[in-house]
Structure formats: C-alpha cells, structure tokens
Design a protein around this motif. Structure first.
Motif, PDB file in Angstrom:
ATOM      1  N   THR A 248       0.848  -1.190   0.000  1.00 15.97           N
ATOM      2  CA  THR A 248       0.000   0.000   0.000  1.00 15.97           C
ATOM      3  C   THR A 248       0.882   1.237   0.000  1.00 15.97           C
ATOM      4  O   THR A 248       1.674   1.441   0.918  1.00 15.97           O
ATOM      5  CB  THR A 248      -0.929   0.007   1.215  1.00 15.97           C
ATOM      6  OG1 THR A 248      -1.703  -1.191   1.222  1.00 15.97           O
ATOM      7  CG2 THR A 248      -1.860   1.203   1.174  1.00 15.97           C
ATOM      8  N   ALA A 249       0.762   2.035  -1.051  1.00 10.55           N
ATOM      9  CA  ALA A 249       1.489   3.297  -1.168  1.00 10.55           C
ATOM     10  C   ALA A 249       0.523   4.420  -0.805  1.00 10.55           C
ATOM     11  O   ALA A 249      -0.485   4.626  -1.480  1.00 10.55           O
ATOM     12  CB  ALA A 249       2.013   3.480  -2.587  1.00 10.55           C
ATOM     13  N   VAL A 250       0.825   5.141   0.276  1.00 14.03           N
ATOM     14  CA  VAL A 250      -0.110   6.128   0.803  1.00 14.03           C
ATOM     15  C   VAL A 250       0.409   7.540   0.535  1.00 14.03           C
ATOM     16  O   VAL A 250       1.601   7.828   0.743  1.00 14.03           O
ATOM     17  CB  VAL A 250      -0.322   5.942   2.323  1.00 14.03           C
ATOM     18  CG1 VAL A 250      -1.447   6.854   2.813  1.00 14.03           C
ATOM     19  CG2 VAL A 250      -0.647   4.493   2.642  1.00 14.03           C
ATOM     20  N   SER A 251      -0.473   8.395   0.080  1.00 15.59           N
ATOM     21  CA  SER A 251      -0.150   9.810  -0.138  1.00 15.59           C
ATOM     22  C   SER A 251      -1.381  10.635   0.202  1.00 15.59           C
ATOM     23  O   SER A 251      -2.410  10.100   0.632  1.00 15.59           O
ATOM     24  CB  SER A 251       0.271  10.058  -1.588  1.00 15.59           C
ATOM     25  OG  SER A 251      -0.864   9.995  -2.455  1.00 15.59           O
ATOM     26  N   GLU A 252      -1.296  11.938  -0.008  1.00 12.33           N
ATOM     27  CA  GLU A 252      -2.453  12.802   0.254  1.00 12.33           C
ATOM     28  C   GLU A 252      -3.635  12.454  -0.636  1.00 12.33           C
ATOM     29  O   GLU A 252      -4.773  12.849  -0.364  1.00 12.33           O
ATOM     30  CB  GLU A 252      -2.071  14.266   0.055  1.00 12.33           C
ATOM     31  CG  GLU A 252      -1.680  14.610  -1.360  1.00 12.33           C
ATOM     32  CD  GLU A 252      -1.324  16.086  -1.502  1.00 12.33           C
ATOM     33  OE1 GLU A 252      -2.194  16.925  -1.235  1.00 12.33           O
ATOM     34  OE2 GLU A 252      -0.178  16.374  -1.853  1.00 12.33           O
ATOM     35  N   HIS A 253      -3.395  11.691  -1.698  1.00  9.53           N
ATOM     36  CA  HIS A 253      -4.466  11.292  -2.611  1.00  9.53           C
ATOM     37  C   HIS A 253      -5.112   9.981  -2.192  1.00  9.53           C
ATOM     38  O   HIS A 253      -6.041   9.511  -2.864  1.00  9.53           O
ATOM     39  CB  HIS A 253      -3.921  11.174  -4.030  1.00  9.53           C
ATOM     40  CG  HIS A 253      -3.237  12.419  -4.508  1.00  9.53           C
ATOM     41  ND1 HIS A 253      -3.894  13.620  -4.644  1.00  9.53           N
ATOM     42  CD2 HIS A 253      -1.940  12.655  -4.847  1.00  9.53           C
ATOM     43  CE1 HIS A 253      -3.039  14.549  -5.057  1.00  9.53           C
ATOM     44  NE2 HIS A 253      -1.848  13.989  -5.185  1.00  9.53           N
ATOM     45  N   GLY A 254      -4.615   9.379  -1.111  1.00 13.94           N
ATOM     46  CA  GLY A 254      -5.195   8.139  -0.625  1.00 13.94           C
ATOM     47  C   GLY A 254      -4.260   6.958  -0.816  1.00 13.94           C
ATOM     48  O   GLY A 254      -3.144   7.092  -1.326  1.00 13.94           O
ATOM     49  N   PRO A 255      -4.713   5.758  -0.411  1.00  9.77           N
ATOM     50  CA  PRO A 255      -3.894   4.552  -0.571  1.00  9.77           C
ATOM     51  C   PRO A 255      -4.061   3.930  -1.950  1.00  9.77           C
ATOM     52  O   PRO A 255      -5.179   3.684  -2.404  1.00  9.77           O
ATOM     53  CB  PRO A 255      -4.451   3.628   0.522  1.00  9.77           C
ATOM     54  CG  PRO A 255      -5.877   4.040   0.660  1.00  9.77           C
ATOM     55  CD  PRO A 255      -5.942   5.516   0.358  1.00  9.77           C
ATOM     56  N   GLY A 256      -2.930   3.690  -2.616  1.00 10.97           N
ATOM     57  CA  GLY A 256      -2.911   2.958  -3.865  1.00 10.97           C
ATOM     58  C   GLY A 256      -2.035   1.734  -3.714  1.00 10.97           C
ATOM     59  O   GLY A 256      -1.530   1.435  -2.633  1.00 10.97           O
ATOM     60  N   VAL A 257      -1.834   1.004  -4.812  1.00  6.13           N
ATOM     61  CA  VAL A 257      -1.088  -0.250  -4.756  1.00  6.13           C
ATOM     62  C   VAL A 257       0.200  -0.130  -5.551  1.00  6.13           C
ATOM     63  O   VAL A 257       0.178   0.099  -6.768  1.00  6.13           O
ATOM     64  CB  VAL A 257      -1.937  -1.419  -5.304  1.00  6.13           C
ATOM     65  CG1 VAL A 257      -1.135  -2.717  -5.268  1.00  6.13           C
ATOM     66  CG2 VAL A 257      -3.218  -1.555  -4.496  1.00  6.13           C
ATOM     67  N   GLY A 258       1.316  -0.248  -4.839  1.00  9.69           N
ATOM     68  CA  GLY A 258       2.617  -0.240  -5.467  1.00  9.69           C
ATOM     69  C   GLY A 258       3.119  -1.652  -5.708  1.00  9.69           C
ATOM     70  O   GLY A 258       2.693  -2.607  -5.060  1.00  9.69           O
ATOM     71  N   LEU A 259       4.041  -1.782  -6.657  1.00 10.05           N
ATOM     72  CA  LEU A 259       4.648  -3.076  -6.985  1.00 10.05           C
ATOM     73  C   LEU A 259       6.157  -2.916  -7.066  1.00 10.05           C
ATOM     74  O   LEU A 259       6.660  -1.967  -7.666  1.00 10.05           O
ATOM     75  CB  LEU A 259       4.110  -3.593  -8.328  1.00 10.05           C
ATOM     76  CG  LEU A 259       4.765  -4.861  -8.881  1.00 10.05           C
ATOM     77  CD1 LEU A 259       4.498  -6.060  -7.968  1.00 10.05           C
ATOM     78  CD2 LEU A 259       4.276  -5.151 -10.304  1.00 10.05           C
ATOM     79  N   ALA A 260       6.862  -3.844  -6.427  1.00 13.63           N
ATOM     80  CA  ALA A 260       8.314  -3.908  -6.512  1.00 13.63           C
ATOM     81  C   ALA A 260       8.703  -5.367  -6.716  1.00 13.63           C
ATOM     82  O   ALA A 260       7.943  -6.277  -6.355  1.00 13.63           O
ATOM     83  CB  ALA A 260       8.967  -3.351  -5.252  1.00 13.63           C
ATOM     84  N   VAL A 261       9.875  -5.618  -7.294  1.00 13.16           N
ATOM     85  CA  VAL A 261      10.339  -6.991  -7.514  1.00 13.16           C
ATOM     86  C   VAL A 261      11.788  -7.114  -7.059  1.00 13.16           C
ATOM     87  O   VAL A 261      12.562  -6.157  -7.115  1.00 13.16           O
ATOM     88  CB  VAL A 261      10.207  -7.424  -8.990  1.00 13.16           C
ATOM     89  CG1 VAL A 261       8.747  -7.487  -9.408  1.00 13.16           C
ATOM     90  CG2 VAL A 261      10.978  -6.486  -9.909  1.00 13.16           C
ATOM     91  N   THR A 262      12.130  -8.318  -6.619  1.00 16.66           N
ATOM     92  CA  THR A 262      13.498  -8.611  -6.213  1.00 16.66           C
ATOM     93  C   THR A 262      13.784 -10.082  -6.477  1.00 16.66           C
ATOM     94  O   THR A 262      12.854 -10.903  -6.533  1.00 16.66           O
ATOM     95  CB  THR A 262      13.727  -8.288  -4.726  1.00 16.66           C
ATOM     96  OG1 THR A 262      15.103  -8.482  -4.390  1.00 16.66           O
ATOM     97  CG2 THR A 262      12.872  -9.174  -3.829  1.00 16.66           C
ATOM     98  N   THR A 263      15.052 -10.410  -6.623  1.00 16.00           N
ATOM     99  CA  THR A 263      15.463 -11.808  -6.731  1.00 16.00           C
ATOM    100  C   THR A 263      16.301 -12.244  -5.532  1.00 16.00           C
ATOM    101  O   THR A 263      16.449 -13.439  -5.299  1.00 16.00           O
ATOM    102  CB  THR A 263      16.283 -12.054  -8.015  1.00 16.00           C
ATOM    103  OG1 THR A 263      17.432 -11.186  -8.008  1.00 16.00           O
ATOM    104  CG2 THR A 263      15.444 -11.780  -9.261  1.00 16.00           C
ATOM    105  N   ASP A 264      16.822 -11.265  -4.769  1.00 20.44           N
ATOM    106  CA  ASP A 264      17.772 -11.602  -3.710  1.00 20.44           C
ATOM    107  C   ASP A 264      17.494 -10.922  -2.382  1.00 20.44           C
ATOM    108  O   ASP A 264      18.207 -11.149  -1.404  1.00 20.44           O
ATOM    109  CB  ASP A 264      19.194 -11.264  -4.156  1.00 20.44           C
ATOM    110  CG  ASP A 264      19.356  -9.807  -4.598  1.00 20.44           C
ATOM    111  OD1 ASP A 264      18.424  -8.999  -4.361  1.00 20.44           O
ATOM    112  OD2 ASP A 264      20.399  -9.479  -5.192  1.00 20.44           O
ATOM    113  N   PHE A 265      16.493 -10.082  -2.304  1.00 18.03           N
ATOM    114  CA  PHE A 265      16.170  -9.302  -1.109  1.00 18.03           C
ATOM    115  C   PHE A 265      17.355  -8.450  -0.650  1.00 18.03           C
ATOM    116  O   PHE A 265      17.484  -8.116   0.522  1.00 18.03           O
ATOM    117  CB  PHE A 265      15.662 -10.196   0.023  1.00 18.03           C
ATOM    118  CG  PHE A 265      14.268 -10.698  -0.231  1.00 18.03           C
ATOM    119  CD1 PHE A 265      13.169  -9.917   0.089  1.00 18.03           C
ATOM    120  CD2 PHE A 265      14.065 -11.937  -0.829  1.00 18.03           C
ATOM    121  CE1 PHE A 265      11.878 -10.371  -0.165  1.00 18.03           C
ATOM    122  CE2 PHE A 265      12.780 -12.398  -1.086  1.00 18.03           C
ATOM    123  CZ  PHE A 265      11.697 -11.617  -0.761  1.00 18.03           C
TER     124      PHE A 265
END
Length: 347
Positions: A153-170
C-alpha cells in the motif's frame, strides 16, 4: 471451511515493537506489525511494516512526510500546534488537510526456524516517491516467474494505492510503480498464471454506495490490470451472525494452491473495528467461483497483546509460509504493535 482451524504457536508475540530500533534519527518506533512472509533459501523472511514518528514536542504535532525539494522526494517534518480538545493521535486534519502522524516503511526480519527473528538495521523499502509520501504499508510477497513480487500500500495525500516492486535476492529491489491507483489496497497476487494471465485479488474502497469487498483482476504482463470482477464482500449487512466481517473485508497473503482449490486467507472487521481472520476456497481453474467460505472467524483478538496496542483488537495477516512438512504457518499483526504466529490445521 469447517475442516480448517488456526492454532496459535505462541502465547506471546514473536516480534514486539521494542525489538525494533528506529532507523531515522530523532524518531521513535510506534509499531512493527503486519508482515509479508516467504521462504527464501533456508530462511523465512518477513517484510515488517515499521511505523516511526518524530519524538514528541509538548504543544505541537510533528508530521513526517515526503516532499519534493529541488525535484527530489525528501523526508521532512512539518510542525503544527496541537489541536484543542481530543483528537486521533494517528490521523489529524489541519487546515482541511489530512495527515498521518507516523511514516511506515518495510524492513526485513530473518529466521531459520521461523520463530526467532533478527531484524535488519536498515529499511528494505522506504518511501521515495511522491505517491508514497505518507508511507509504505502492509506488503504481500508472491514468488512468480523466478522473482519475488512485492505488492504494498502506497499512501499519499491522494489516498492509498497499490505499489509493486520486484526482487530476486532481497538485497536490491526494483520499484515497478503504482499498478492500481487510489483508493485501493489489500492486493494479493496469485503464485502462478491462470489460463495464461496473471491474476490478483484487490480491494477497491467505496464511499456512499457499497461496502469494501474483494475483487479479481487479470493482466497479460503483471503491470496493467483489467477484467475487474467482484468476488465477495462482508455478509454482516444481511445476517447478524456474520457481524465479524460486517464493517470491512480484504484479502490477506497470496493464495495457496491445494488439492481442493485456491485457499485464500482474508480479514474481516466488525462495526467496532475489531479484526478477525477467515478463509475462502476458490476454484483452481476459475477463481471467480467460490467453493467454500468460513462460517465463523478462525482467529479473533483474544490475548492481551492482540487486544491492546497502537490499534486495539486486531489480528491481521498478510503473510503465510508453507513449511517443509506441508503445514502452513500464518504470521499476523497484532494490535498494530507486534507479530504473532499461528498454524493452519486441516482436520
């Protein structure tokens, strides 16, 4: 879902707020909770939501927020005089604008036995975009196509939206960006394609018409989503025996494929904002078909540390792991203040 139950593996939290040292100088950790979870090699990794706030100054409220400075999103602190009378210490409205009084980010906790965790000193995912200016919250992890997809959940003054990130190794992580705009949250990505498409669960937020509910969406690339369909909502409005999910509802961790179908953990909240955990079973080939669903919650806030905390009366899961013996361990946030552990048992 009468053949399933959740059994606590510990009568105490396995992670407490006091176990986490602040990352930001001059801040306090208010909570460490709601972890995503996955098996990574011989370790279980949790992506803890850590909420930090500037140290209090009498008579003032300090607001941590990401603002652009010379075109660069930068963490700053805005100070306002404390409102007169009672106010919510977590969310305040000043001059008509809503602010959060803490900022959340994701931090890795590591364990070989799944019970005793060490917590990284630095964040894994810290808000660095303007659509994350109020914080990064409540991640889910799905292993798919040889990498770990992290929805949050990506939160800003515009409200909560959905972010996406990817990793292979943390170690390194690539931000893909916002894949569902506000207001939306509680996204759980299925761990394999279904009929050639990526599939996820999400929860659009509603206002005057409707109640929060769980929806399905599909994508050809995992980034651009469509074919949005209502899946299920809370039953408390039409039947008082389901009051435990009559206020809010949302998907938890990534669905797990079983012999019977896709097993989905979800949370429900009653009108007093007490959160519980339950299950739904979806058809393997067509997850829009609901095969079964909990008649009663499998876990409710009962222990003192689940009932008392930064946000009381909450058990909330967005992370579970299938263990080598086939059992499923469920990691859950408790009262926005710590992490509990339960085992899902099929009878």
């Amino acid at each position: 879902m009468k053949n399933y139950r959740l059994e606590r593996l510990s009568s105490q939290p396995i992670i407490q707020t006091a176990d986490v040292q602040p990352f930001i100088e001059g801040y306090d950790v208010l909570g460490a909770f709601n972890p995503a979870a996955c098996q990574f090699g011989d370790e279980i990794l949790l992506l803890l939501r850590v909420a930090e706030a500037p140290k209090a100054e009498k008579g003032y409220i300090a607001i941590p927020i990401i603002e652009e400075q010379d075109g660069v999103p930068t963490l700053v602190v805005k100070k306002f005089k404390e409102p007169d009378g009672d106010y919510d210490p977590r969310v305040v409205t000043i001059d008509g604008k809503v602010y959060l009084t803490s900022i959340s980010y994701l931090r890795i906790a590591r364990s070989r036995d799944g019970v005793n965790f060490t917590i990284d000193a630095k964040p894994f995912l810290f808000p660095t975009r303007m659509d994350e200016s109020y914080g990064v919250e409540d991640a889910r992890i799905t292993y798919l196509d040889g990498k770990y997809w992290i929805t949050y959940t990506a939160v800003s003054e515009h409200g909560p939206g959905v972010g996406l990130a990817v990793t292979t190794d943390f170690v390194s992580v690539e931000r893909v960006g916002m894949v569902l705009p506000p207001p939306n949250k509680d996204v759980a990505l299925f761990p394999e394609k279904i009929n050639g498409n990526y599939v996820l669960l999400h929860r659009p937020m509603v206002s005057d018409i409707g109640k929060p509910s769980v929806w399905l969406a599909e994508s050809e690339d995992g980034i651009h989503w469509g074919n949005h369909r209502f899946l299920f909502g809370g039953r408390g409005l039409v039947d008082t025996k389901f009051e435990w999910e009559g206020g809010k509802i949302g998907a938890g961790p990534e669905p797990i494929l079983t012999d019977e179908g896709w097993l989905v953990c979800y949370h429900g909240a009653d009108p007093t904002h007490a959160y519980s955990l339950a299950l739904a079973l979806l058809d393997k080939n067509d997850p829009s078909i609901i095969l079964d669903r909990s008649e009663a919650p499998l876990l409710t806030p009962e222990l003192p540390w689940e009932r008392e905390g930064f946000f009381p009366n909450v058990v909330f899961s967005n992370g579970w792991v299938r263990r080598p013996d086939g059992t499923i361990w469920v990691y859950y946030g408790a009262a926005d203040s710590g992490v509990g552990l339960a085992k899902l048992i099929q009878e």
